[in-house]
Write a protein that holds these residues in place. Sequence first.
Motif: not given
Lengths: 499, 682
Positions: B153-154, B157-159, B193-195, B201-203
Amino acid sequence: MLSPVLHRHCHLFLVTGRSEDSRGLGSFQDMARSISMEAAGLTLAFLILTFLTTSAASSTNQIQILNAERRIDLSSHIVKVFLTLKVENVMTAPASEIVLAFPPAQADHLALVKAQAAIGKKKKKSYVHLDVNPTELPDAPNGTKYFSISLLNPLSSGETATLEVLYILTHSLKPFPAEISQSESQLVYFRDSALILSPYHVKQQTTFLKTPSTKVESFTRVEPTKFAGRELKYGPYEDRPPYSFSPVTVHLENNSPFAVVEELLREVEISHWGNIQITEHYKLVHAGARHKGVFSRVEYQSRPSFSGTSSFKHLLASLPPRVHSVYYRDDIGNISSSHLRSDYRKSELEIEPRYPLFGGWKATFVIGYGLPLEDFLFESPDGKRYLNFSFGCPLAETVVDKLTIKVVLPEGSKDPSAAAPFPVEQRLETKYSYLDVVGRTVMVLEKKNVVPEHITPFQVYYTFKPIFMLAEPLMLASVFFLFFVACLAYLHNDLSIRK
Amino acid sequence: MAVTKTEPINGSTTKSSAPPLPSMPLKSDLLSILSLKSLRLKTKQQELLIRVSILCLVYVLAFITRLFSVLRYESMIHEFDPYFNYRTTLFLTQKGFYEFWNWFDSESWYPLGRIIGGTLYPGLMVTAAMMYWGLRFLRFAVHIREVCVLTAPFFASNTTLVAYFFGKEIWDTGAGLVAAVLIAICPGYISRSVAGSYDNEGVAIFALLLTFYLFVKAVNTGSLAWGLASAFGYFYMVSAWGGYVFIINLIPLYVLALLITGRYSMRLYVAYNCMYVLGMLLAMQIRFVGFQHVQSGEHMAAMGVFFLMQVFYFLDWVKHLLNDKKLFEAFLRITVTCAVGVGAIALGVGTASGYISPWSGRFYSLLDPTYAKDHIPIIASVSEHQPTAWSSFMFDFHILLFLFPAGLYFCFKRLSDATIFIVMYGLTSMYFAGVMVRLILVATPAVCLISAIAVSATIKNLTMLLRTKSKVSQTGSTKGTGGGKTSSKAMLDQSQPFQRNGAIALLFGAFYLLSRYAIHCTWVTSEAYSSPSIVLAARGAHGNRVIFDDYREAYYWLRQNTPPDAKVMSWWDYGYQITAMGNRTVIVDNNTWNNTHIATVGRAMSSYEDEAYEIMRSLDVDYVLVVFGGVTGYSSDDINKFLWMVRIGGGVFPVIKEPDYLVNGEYRVDKGAAPKMLNCLM
């Protein structure tokens, strides 16, 4: 097949026996052999050993036990022994203490000894708590351990007194057979002496054993012996000299949960903002007969009364009232099977480990909860603050082999000291938590072999200036303030080079 | 922003503009009061304030919309691969970086083991560990699990921030803001990208978009600094995810397209060379990539384009020197032939001698969707490698699917280096998304950006229609629209009577669509993408929530009650989870690097029990874990996966034949099943 404790038992007898004269040695070997024979299932061995006391100390001759009644409760895996002694001073000098003797194997498993004296006549009977301390006698045979009870008023010559003693033994029921399958019920051995081990002459004594069910496989007979219902009676026996011993073995069914917490770490974190956070790390094990073969979930669920009777599925933890934000989890996440009931007197948390625990299976988990500060933190007359919290394990009917309580005091507190109703090991540590600069003082209390009877309040005293409470909010506030000032500065100044 | 006014704006008639007239003085009054009270902000500052607050809200929104899984279930790691990542992160934080880099893991792929340090993309773990150490340094007593759970999630947000800047770069700030909002809640991205979805893939999506943004910025400015930044963005991407191959193929393709369309410029030369050379050198520092970056077939396009750029530059220089056109054309012919010839020979020799490795199976299966099914059953067996159905496009993109072509239209209307890039990114990634379900993720940022252009441009045009009247009365408060004003004023006379009402209706329509999108995204997030798939929840007969936690029960039992060196055999899906949660050695796991080993397990599962026993003895297996969902109706159990075990096992050991397990070509597990099926280990 022989349990390790039994080995130690024999071993101790043999080693100490060698230091005795040669006559004694033979008899000790006999006894050791007989115990191992019993372990093999031959429970008819019958033996009375009289220990020769070569030089009896004057104190042991001074007292005589007129009547002793012992009630041994075997209904759970924690063995509770209630001992009622009527003692008389037969010498002229006043006696101020009474000595209890325990065989070394029992002394190792002794969790607690409590004594109280009955005062007053029958109608107005009241009990007064007496101090019990371990002690040494100069001529202890075979490593016998002693506890001395300090009387309130020394007994003068010819006077009698009635004492009630409670002592608790853990890990004293040995499962036999040591491995059982899912459908079998659990049988255990209990070993003790039909006669009370005592440094005094005992005029009359009786021992009652309360069994959890009517099913008793076998028991050693020391006439007169009687078994009726759920009670096994040894005695009465008349006029036994000091250190009389008569080993008995009872082989009985006990399907109560053998829940043993190998290690329990309770962390009590005090926040002067109004909360006490408690985190308890458990290492639970089923200490009964080991599980053998396969575990069939279908059978376990469809026939709960026949299958896995010695296993346990849930445990009950009694927490203080007004508990909030309770969680129950382990290394890999939340455990969803728990229920919390709370009223104004107490809260009950029913927890289920991830799987039913069979003999030898382990489970580790964490229970955490918050409590209102005003229920547990007080100010003493000398201006110190103290935490008044209960010692022991909140889980019902469990033995804790090693209990560590860490009381995390707020940052900036000084002069910590602890007071507990029984001896505990103490030391200090430092812990860093949220936004700490100098770290928090941690008072660590450690105790081995803890039983539910140890749930009594203990206190941790410390001094704390309330101004320290503001340190962390101020720190945060200043960070945000600086951030906003930076934003303001950016908004009000055009930083671009191009005009 | 005057360029946008090229749209035919038919301003409203004087009649229809009557209603807003009385409201305008009131509004300006309000504005003046507000501005008086609020520290007399200038228009620029007001705009900045609104923009920053919108971005902050979007930032927070992107974070909290991904917390459904924590609220519904708990703060836990999801699915399969994240457990491996979590385990390695734990190792990294406990043992330090060098131990991690040299880690030989004997707990997986027994008896082979796996060199973890050399076979993983460490970006995610290092990122999480850095955040953990940083928070610890600031005395935030967080657990590493919480950091891992909230990493995705973080970065989402940056994305959104990157999407804003990217949108600003290719279109304008409005498009940037819309892009940030769209990508913040787009289900295609949320799905990964859920918590708790602690996966590469998230980053990686953040890194991907950042690299693209920085590269486009470098191309637009021709600045070495941006080129360098994009090389570092690329380095981060390489360290995070194998999908970096997409970047290293898309950017050369883009450069090639620019070259062909005659948009070659010095800016492009600087940007590409800087990015490629530095990016390559940096990427080779990742052990898993290493020399593959200059040797494998997937990376050859980038190298080819790099040389082509040099040739181009050389030609440019020669052209500059030779003023004779004929001579230059002759020279051009010779040089191009030579360059192409040399390139072809180098490629041919390299491939023939094995110096340049051929394309990998996954790469092939991307270009040819039927390839995996015929040749590599292990890739085809994964559900997320299946071709995408239309419904899942609709599910993941919703209205963006319709806005995408509209955005493409706007992009083509205003072609620039940046819009060409986003068009190429959008089209190629859409193709890949069609080939494999999981690659919808890669397409999501492009779709969001292009749709944002469509939304932003449409709304801008429509509001322009509504505001023309007010602009006439106001004395040019908004500077940017100064150029367009005269043209729109001129068009006021020719406008049709219902233009204005139409614009209002369209605007409402657009807002309706966008609100539907928001509702859809929230629903999808909460219902479909927030399940950890370790814990299953269902509604009981009385409407109460029933939780099936059998997986963790089994893993935890393994962890507590088996010898520490016990070897557990299971189908490879559960490998990561057993090692992470059960802390026991497994035979195969989700890192499917050794097909033969997996096939051996597949063979053991599908052989007769006595044969299976021999195979398992040879693998030193102590426990076998199988999942049966028959009691609770859980469909993803091992019976369901069994045909894949047979197929993968049969792919290596011809003894196992799929028809043996079928009855008349049908897969049955009941009484009427094939005898081999009934008597096998499973």
